[in-house]
Design a protein around this motif. Structure first.
Motif, PDB file in Angstrom:
ATOM      1  N   VAL A 205     100.091  42.562 106.150  1.00 16.16           N
ATOM      2  CA  VAL A 205     100.329  41.593 105.075  1.00 16.16           C
ATOM      3  C   VAL A 205      99.136  40.646 105.041  1.00 16.16           C
ATOM      4  O   VAL A 205      98.872  39.943 106.016  1.00 16.16           O
ATOM      5  CB  VAL A 205     101.633  40.812 105.321  1.00 16.16           C
ATOM      6  CG1 VAL A 205     101.849  39.789 104.209  1.00 16.16           C
ATOM      7  CG2 VAL A 205     102.818  41.766 105.394  1.00 16.16           C
ATOM      8  N   THR A 275     101.449  29.841  87.297  1.00 16.22           N
ATOM      9  CA  THR A 275     102.745  30.518  87.216  1.00 16.22           C
ATOM     10  C   THR A 275     102.596  32.023  87.005  1.00 16.22           C
ATOM     11  O   THR A 275     103.103  32.823  87.797  1.00 16.22           O
ATOM     12  CB  THR A 275     103.585  29.918  86.066  1.00 16.22           C
ATOM     13  OG1 THR A 275     103.744  28.520  86.296  1.00 16.22           O
ATOM     14  CG2 THR A 275     104.948  30.585  85.991  1.00 16.22           C
ATOM     15  N   PRO A 278     100.325  33.924  90.006  1.00 15.69           N
ATOM     16  CA  PRO A 278     101.067  34.083  91.264  1.00 15.69           C
ATOM     17  C   PRO A 278     102.274  35.012  91.145  1.00 15.69           C
ATOM     18  O   PRO A 278     102.572  35.774  92.066  1.00 15.69           O
ATOM     19  CB  PRO A 278     101.492  32.655  91.602  1.00 15.69           C
ATOM     20  CG  PRO A 278     100.478  31.794  90.929  1.00 15.69           C
ATOM     21  CD  PRO A 278     100.158  32.502  89.655  1.00 15.69           C
ATOM     22  N   ALA A 279     102.972  34.961  90.002  1.00 11.92           N
ATOM     23  CA  ALA A 279     104.122  35.846  89.818  1.00 11.92           C
ATOM     24  C   ALA A 279     103.688  37.311  89.787  1.00 11.92           C
ATOM     25  O   ALA A 279     104.356  38.185  90.363  1.00 11.92           O
ATOM     26  CB  ALA A 279     104.855  35.482  88.531  1.00 11.92           C
ATOM     27  N   ALA A 282     102.798  38.376  93.357  1.00 12.74           N
ATOM     28  CA  ALA A 282     104.007  38.572  94.156  1.00 12.74           C
ATOM     29  C   ALA A 282     104.703  39.887  93.801  1.00 12.74           C
ATOM     30  O   ALA A 282     105.261  40.562  94.672  1.00 12.74           O
ATOM     31  CB  ALA A 282     104.961  37.396  93.960  1.00 12.74           C
ATOM     32  N   ASP A 286     100.990  43.644  97.967  1.00 17.54           N
ATOM     33  CA  ASP A 286     101.620  43.386  99.268  1.00 17.54           C
ATOM     34  C   ASP A 286     100.896  42.244  99.966  1.00 17.54           C
ATOM     35  O   ASP A 286     100.225  42.432 100.980  1.00 17.54           O
ATOM     36  CB  ASP A 286     101.573  44.646 100.131  1.00 17.54           C
ATOM     37  CG  ASP A 286     102.453  45.733  99.553  1.00 17.54           C
ATOM     38  OD1 ASP A 286     103.574  45.406  99.136  1.00 17.54           O
ATOM     39  OD2 ASP A 286     102.016  46.889  99.509  1.00 17.54           O
ATOM     40  N   THR A 288     100.815  38.049 101.386  1.00 15.90           N
ATOM     41  CA  THR A 288     101.675  37.082 102.040  1.00 15.90           C
ATOM     42  C   THR A 288     102.355  36.155 101.031  1.00 15.90           C
ATOM     43  O   THR A 288     101.785  35.842  99.982  1.00 15.90           O
ATOM     44  CB  THR A 288     100.872  36.239 103.048  1.00 15.90           C
ATOM     45  OG1 THR A 288     101.752  35.317 103.709  1.00 15.90           O
ATOM     46  CG2 THR A 288      99.771  35.455 102.356  1.00 15.90           C
ATOM     47  N   THR A 289     103.555  35.735 101.370  1.00 12.72           N
ATOM     48  CA  THR A 289     104.264  34.735 100.563  1.00 12.72           C
ATOM     49  C   THR A 289     104.070  33.331 101.123  1.00 12.72           C
ATOM     50  O   THR A 289     104.605  32.371 100.580  1.00 12.72           O
ATOM     51  CB  THR A 289     105.762  35.062 100.499  1.00 12.72           C
ATOM     52  OG1 THR A 289     106.284  35.122 101.848  1.00 12.72           O
ATOM     53  CG2 THR A 289     106.001  36.396  99.808  1.00 12.72           C
ATOM     54  N   ASP A 290     103.302  33.232 102.216  1.00 14.06           N
ATOM     55  CA  ASP A 290     102.987  31.938 102.815  1.00 14.06           C
ATOM     56  C   ASP A 290     101.793  31.348 102.068  1.00 14.06           C
ATOM     57  O   ASP A 290     100.653  31.779 102.252  1.00 14.06           O
ATOM     58  CB  ASP A 290     102.654  32.122 104.291  1.00 14.06           C
ATOM     59  CG  ASP A 290     102.253  30.824 104.974  1.00 14.06           C
ATOM     60  OD1 ASP A 290     102.293  29.756 104.316  1.00 14.06           O
ATOM     61  OD2 ASP A 290     101.876  30.879 106.161  1.00 14.06           O
ATOM     62  N   HIS A 291     102.038  30.352 101.224  1.00 17.53           N
ATOM     63  CA  HIS A 291     100.974  29.847 100.361  1.00 17.53           C
ATOM     64  C   HIS A 291      99.962  28.969 101.102  1.00 17.53           C
ATOM     65  O   HIS A 291      98.964  28.577 100.494  1.00 17.53           O
ATOM     66  CB  HIS A 291     101.582  29.116  99.169  1.00 17.53           C
ATOM     67  CG  HIS A 291     102.108  30.052  98.129  1.00 17.53           C
ATOM     68  ND1 HIS A 291     101.406  30.410  97.004  1.00 17.53           N
ATOM     69  CD2 HIS A 291     103.264  30.767  98.076  1.00 17.53           C
ATOM     70  CE1 HIS A 291     102.096  31.262  96.285  1.00 17.53           C
ATOM     71  NE2 HIS A 291     103.233  31.503  96.917  1.00 17.53           N
ATOM     72  N   TRP A 294      96.986  31.085 100.908  1.00 11.64           N
ATOM     73  CA  TRP A 294      96.445  31.378  99.570  1.00 11.64           C
ATOM     74  C   TRP A 294      95.283  30.429  99.297  1.00 11.64           C
ATOM     75  O   TRP A 294      95.337  29.240  99.638  1.00 11.64           O
ATOM     76  CB  TRP A 294      97.503  31.169  98.494  1.00 11.64           C
ATOM     77  CG  TRP A 294      98.495  32.283  98.339  1.00 11.64           C
ATOM     78  CD1 TRP A 294      99.170  32.923  99.337  1.00 11.64           C
ATOM     79  CD2 TRP A 294      98.932  32.870  97.113  1.00 11.64           C
ATOM     80  NE1 TRP A 294     100.011  33.870  98.816  1.00 11.64           N
ATOM     81  CE2 TRP A 294      99.890  33.867  97.452  1.00 11.64           C
ATOM     82  CE3 TRP A 294      98.636  32.652  95.774  1.00 11.64           C
ATOM     83  CZ2 TRP A 294     100.536  34.643  96.491  1.00 11.64           C
ATOM     84  CZ3 TRP A 294      99.270  33.421  94.816  1.00 11.64           C
ATOM     85  CH2 TRP A 294     100.206  34.409  95.170  1.00 11.64           C
ATOM     86  N   THR A 316     101.027  26.020  95.663  1.00  8.82           N
ATOM     87  CA  THR A 316     100.639  27.389  95.311  1.00  8.82           C
ATOM     88  C   THR A 316      99.283  27.736  95.898  1.00  8.82           C
ATOM     89  O   THR A 316      99.105  28.791  96.508  1.00  8.82           O
ATOM     90  CB  THR A 316     100.607  27.562  93.784  1.00  8.82           C
ATOM     91  OG1 THR A 316     101.895  27.263  93.250  1.00  8.82           O
ATOM     92  CG2 THR A 316     100.220  28.988  93.404  1.00  8.82           C
TER      93      THR A 316
END
Length: 432
Positions: A205, A275, A278-279, A282, A286, A288-291, A294, A316
């Motif tokens: 990831v 918005t 990033p959407a 996601a 694949d 990371t969702t840990d911003h 980012w 974000t």
């Protein structure tokens, strides 16, 4: 075009050879015995200077540039104009060898001037960049980038990653259309760099880097002028095949538009970047969702946009890479005109969206920012120090670097991206 496609137009011998050919060509154009003595060359020089000044004014007035052209660029424009004027004047009354050779000499000066202006900005690095061959064969992203991953092999945590012996040496570049589902913004094609580690059946990831090009320009500029793949491949080679999944997005819609990365009367570019992009990431990558892992970065207009997004949307984009950015977004040298066109004269609405305003108002103890500017670019170096100082005062972890012997050039971006990622590597969990 074969091997010619890779011909280096910035740092190779081509610009130097062109100047060496242009010098005797210029002397040839000046050396004619003019009937009125030095009057014709003098008038040609004055007219050429006026032409360069007019071009500089036009680039700002037309929106192609928000700042005056630098003196080296204006000087080469004047040299080319002077050569063309002298060649035209020499067609009357001269002997036939001179009438034949004068256009050739003017063409040599024009070619040298074009190459030197291009070398200053570092824009077209190769002949393939000029023709479009460098990016013509980039394939679309298929199956939501799960290429190389089996459905039964979920991605690994970075802490468990060990590069397999058959991992490729180079990353892959793909293209995609990221639609403005919420913003309604119509963007040009985006480009995605997937590092070598992403190509193995069970990849880790990875963190995210969103990049924005300058204005005027297009997302493909990061691949050509910014040398994105070689820089990221070199970073990955030093980090076990790891690098951020990098998404180069369009913030303007056309080559000459300027949205200032804001939601305004011009466009809803802020909503698109904060918005829609990033959407899409996601849903399709694949990552990371840990911003905190980012980052957003860019050159010139893109650098301004990067620090702007990081100050307005730190949840974000927790990290920013600002290469040769401005102190604040602008449509031109007149701040009043910028505010009038974008917010119908509402200064408070404009100010609320600028980085310096946000850095005075809020604290960013969980944000990091890397700044770079060319040492010969006094205007944008001053902007860099001003914004970096404000970011430090707002609690950001900050690094600011000067790139030697470079002006306001894409060479800043290509030179600074690797060191910036090295500096961020622990923050992005790409280094121990």
């Amino acid at each position: 075009m074969g091997p010619l496609s890779a011909l280096d137009l910035v740092e190779g011998p081509v610009p130097t050879v062109a100047v060496l050919l242009a010098i005797p060509a210029g002397v040839f154009l000046l050396a004619r015995r003019w009937r009125r003595g030095a009057l014709v060359p003098l008038l040609a020089a004055l007219l050429a200077g006026g032409t360069a000044w007019a071009v500089g004014q036009w680039t700002v007035a037309s929106g192609l540039s928000t700042h005056p052209l630098p003196l080296p660029v204006l000087a080469w424009i004047a040299a080319a104009a002077c050569a063309l004027i002298l060649a035209g004047a020499g067609l009357r009354g001269g002997r036939w060898p001179r009438r034949v050779l004068a256009p050739v000499a003017a063409t040599l000066v024009l070619a040298a001037a074009s190459l030197q202006v291009n070398a200053y900005y570092g824009f077209y690095r190769t002949l393939g960049d000029v023709t479009g061959a460098s990016t013509a064969d980039i394939a679309p992203l298929t199956n939501a980038s799960h290429e190389g991953e089996s459905a039964s092999s979920p991605p690994l945590a970075l802490a468990r990653w060990a590069p397999p012996p058959d991992m490729p040496e180079h990353g892959r570049v793909k293209s995609a259309h990221i639609r403005g589902m919420v913003s309604g913004f119509t963007a040009r094609r985006a480009y995605i760099y997937l590092p070598p580690a992403h190509s193995v059946p069970r990849h880790p990831v990875l963190p995210v880097l969103v990049l924005i090009s300058g204005q005027p320009g297009s997302p493909s500029d990061w691949l050509t002028a910014g040398r994105l793949q070689p820089v990221l491949d070199a970073f990955a080679a030093a980090h076990r095949g790891l690098a951020p999944i990098t998404v180069v997005v369009d913030a303007n819609g056309t080559a000459t538009a300027n949205t200032m990365c804001m939601d305004s009367r011009i466009a809803r570019a802020d909503t698109y970047l904060a918005t829609d992009v990033p959407a899409w990431i996601a849903a399709n990558l694949d990552a990371t969702t840990d911003h905190e892992r980012w980052a957003i970065g860019g050159f010139s207009f893109g650098g301004t946009c990067a620090i702007q997004m990081a100050t307005l949307h730190p949840g974000t984009y927790s990290n920013a890479l600002d290469f040769s950015g401005e102190a604040e977004p602008a449509l031109g040298p007149s701040r009043a005109a910028t505010i009038q066109e974008s917010f119908a004269g509402d200064t408070a609405a404009f100010d609320a969206r600028t980085p310096l305003h946000q850095l005075k108002k809020r604290h960013y103890h969980h944000s990091w920012a890397y700044f770079a500017a060319g040492a010969e670019d006094s205007e944008f170096t001053a902007c860099m120090h001003r914004v970096a100082t404000a970011a430090t005062g707002a609690g950001m972890t900050v690094q600011a670097e000067s790139i030697p012997a470079v002006g306001h050039s894409w060479r800043v971006a290509s030179a600074a991206l690797g060191p910036a990622l090295d500096w961020l590597s622990r923050r992005l969990a790409l280094a121990p």
